[in-house]
Design a protein around this motif. Structure first.
Motif, PDB file in Angstrom:
ATOM      1  N   ALA A  75      46.293  44.472  27.926  1.00 18.34           N
ATOM      2  CA  ALA A  75      47.111  43.739  27.008  1.00 18.34           C
ATOM      3  C   ALA A  75      48.580  43.565  27.662  1.00 18.34           C
ATOM      4  O   ALA A  75      49.401  42.880  27.148  1.00 18.34           O
ATOM      5  N   SER A  76      49.098  44.592  28.231  1.00 17.63           N
ATOM      6  CA  SER A  76      50.330  44.435  28.828  1.00 17.63           C
ATOM      7  C   SER A  76      50.552  43.501  29.908  1.00 17.63           C
ATOM      8  O   SER A  76      51.558  43.194  30.594  1.00 17.63           O
ATOM      9  N   GLY A  77      49.521  42.953  30.295  1.00 17.12           N
ATOM     10  CA  GLY A  77      49.455  41.891  31.316  1.00 17.12           C
ATOM     11  C   GLY A  77      48.873  42.261  32.664  1.00 17.12           C
ATOM     12  O   GLY A  77      49.079  41.291  33.749  1.00 17.12           O
ATOM     13  N   LEU A  78      48.191  43.148  32.756  1.00 14.90           N
ATOM     14  CA  LEU A  78      47.792  43.672  34.209  1.00 14.90           C
ATOM     15  C   LEU A  78      46.184  43.428  33.952  1.00 14.90           C
ATOM     16  O   LEU A  78      45.450  43.893  33.203  1.00 14.90           O
ATOM     17  N   ALA A  79      45.647  42.372  34.731  1.00 15.15           N
ATOM     18  CA  ALA A  79      44.251  41.955  34.610  1.00 15.15           C
ATOM     19  C   ALA A  79      43.325  42.139  35.505  1.00 15.15           C
ATOM     20  O   ALA A  79      43.987  41.649  36.822  1.00 15.15           O
ATOM     21  N   MET A 157      38.323  33.759  33.123  1.00 16.90           N
ATOM     22  CA  MET A 157      38.277  34.562  32.019  1.00 16.90           C
ATOM     23  C   MET A 157      39.433  35.598  32.084  1.00 16.90           C
ATOM     24  O   MET A 157      39.943  36.033  31.315  1.00 16.90           O
ATOM     25  N   ALA A 158      39.978  36.163  33.334  1.00 13.41           N
ATOM     26  CA  ALA A 158      41.124  36.926  33.563  1.00 13.41           C
ATOM     27  C   ALA A 158      42.126  36.090  33.145  1.00 13.41           C
ATOM     28  O   ALA A 158      43.094  36.439  32.440  1.00 13.41           O
ATOM     29  N   LEU A 159      42.369  34.727  33.482  1.00  9.42           N
ATOM     30  CA  LEU A 159      43.540  34.174  33.385  1.00  9.42           C
ATOM     31  C   LEU A 159      43.638  33.698  31.821  1.00  9.42           C
ATOM     32  O   LEU A 159      44.793  33.677  31.311  1.00  9.42           O
ATOM     33  N   ALA A 160      42.641  33.675  31.201  1.00 10.13           N
ATOM     34  CA  ALA A 160      42.588  33.534  29.572  1.00 10.13           C
ATOM     35  C   ALA A 160      43.061  34.652  28.765  1.00 10.13           C
ATOM     36  O   ALA A 160      43.406  34.316  27.618  1.00 10.13           O
ATOM     37  N   THR A 161      43.328  35.951  29.444  1.00  9.20           N
ATOM     38  CA  THR A 161      43.884  37.091  28.839  1.00  9.20           C
ATOM     39  C   THR A 161      45.658  36.635  28.953  1.00  9.20           C
ATOM     40  O   THR A 161      46.031  37.645  28.788  1.00  9.20           O
ATOM     41  N   ARG A 162      46.074  35.862  29.503  1.00  8.13           N
ATOM     42  CA  ARG A 162      47.359  35.533  29.679  1.00  8.13           C
ATOM     43  C   ARG A 162      47.863  36.898  30.502  1.00  8.13           C
ATOM     44  O   ARG A 162      49.112  37.490  29.911  1.00  8.13           O
TER      45      ARG A 162
END
Ligand SMILES: Nc1ncnc2c1ncn2[C@@H]1O[C@H](COP(=O)(O)OP(=O)(O)OP(=O)(O)O)[C@@H](O)[C@H]1O
Length: 246
Positions: A75-79, A157-162
């Motif tokens: 959620a903090s941006g590490l995907a 799918m990873a990119l979709a989590t911004r």
């Protein structure tokens, strides 16, 4: 943006991560290479929060995330691909990415039936599919996509989590030359927009894409440098690359 300090992990008597200190700056593509069993996947699993280190620290944006759970780290941006949600084989590519958007937005999976029809989810999902080159394959069930397309879907799918930073573990594994070349094109497109940590065995791809390369052997960093520095580093050649391979 991402830093490890003296990271340490062992499995019984085997040291898988041997006091690894890394620093990855915003916007860089940083590759980690090394022979089989060097500890690359173990390292990425600790960065993603799936595996707890035995010592040392992980900092993301200057904050200590060493003990932050996977979901909060994401959620903090590490995907990492596959982290938030996994692929549903019979669902379309679009529905899978829409579900990843939904999961990131914090909704429950109970509402999955709606995900494929909700414009707030399908809009960003289509954008992510376009970016990875799957725009025209949006309606195809994930199980009917080629191997290479499935890896592209995972990245969508990873990119979709911004995310702000992507952790990619061998995105080219099992690909033929044509699929590999289109993955290199995709990574080149993502480079600069996202900070990327890339684990990859394909040395042509690594040397073409990376700003920095770290070489791991037996869990320890033996060198970090630009592709040119690594290519001509005597210890790296001796321990890993060999005289003929590059
Ligand atoms: N859960 C585990 N339990 C015990 N040993 C493990 C575990 N996971 C990894 N290892 C060991 O830790 C070492 C590092 O493994 P890791 O998978 O991180 O290497 P790698 O560099 O990713 O290898 P490859 O390039 O083959 O994927 C290996 O010797 C492996 O056998």
């Amino acid at each position: 943006m991402l830093e490890t300090r003296d990271l340490y992990k062992h499995f019984g008597g085997l040291v898988a991560t041997d006091h690894v200190s890394l620093s990855i700056r915003e916007g860089e593509l940083h590759a980690v290479i090394g022979p089989n069993g060097a500890g690359k996947t173990t390292l990425i699993a600790q960065l993603a929060g799936e595996l707890r280190p035995d010592g040392g620290a992980i900092l993301f944006d200057g904050k200590d995330v060493t003990r932050t759970p996977v979901q909060r780290r994401a959620a903090s941006g590490l995907a990492r691909s596959f982290q938030i949600t996994s692929v549903f084989p019979s669902f379309s590519a679009l529905a899978n990415v829409a579900l990843a958007v939904q999961a990131h937005a914090g909704h429950s999976f109970r509402f999955w039936r709606r995900a494929a029809h909700d414009a707030a989810l399908t809009g960003p999902a289509r954008d992510a599919l376009e970016l990875v080159g799957l725009g025209s394959r949006a309606e195809v069930p994930a199980e009917l996509l080629s191997h290479g397309e499935q890896r592209q879907l995972e990245i969508a799918m990873a990119l979709a989590t911004r995310p702000r930073m992507l952790l990619l573990d061998e995105p080219m594994a099992g690909m033929g030359p044509a699929e590999g070349a289109s993955m290199v094109d995709l990574l080149r497109k993502l480079k600069g927009r996202y900070t990327i940590l890339l684990i990859e065995h394909d040395m042509d791809a690594v040397f073409a894409l990376a700003d920095w390369i770290t070489v791991l052997v037996h869990g320890a960093v033996i060198a970090t440098g630009t592709p040119e520095e690594i290519r001509y580093d005597a210890e790296v050649r001796r321990a890993y690359l060999g005289e003929e391979t590059v």
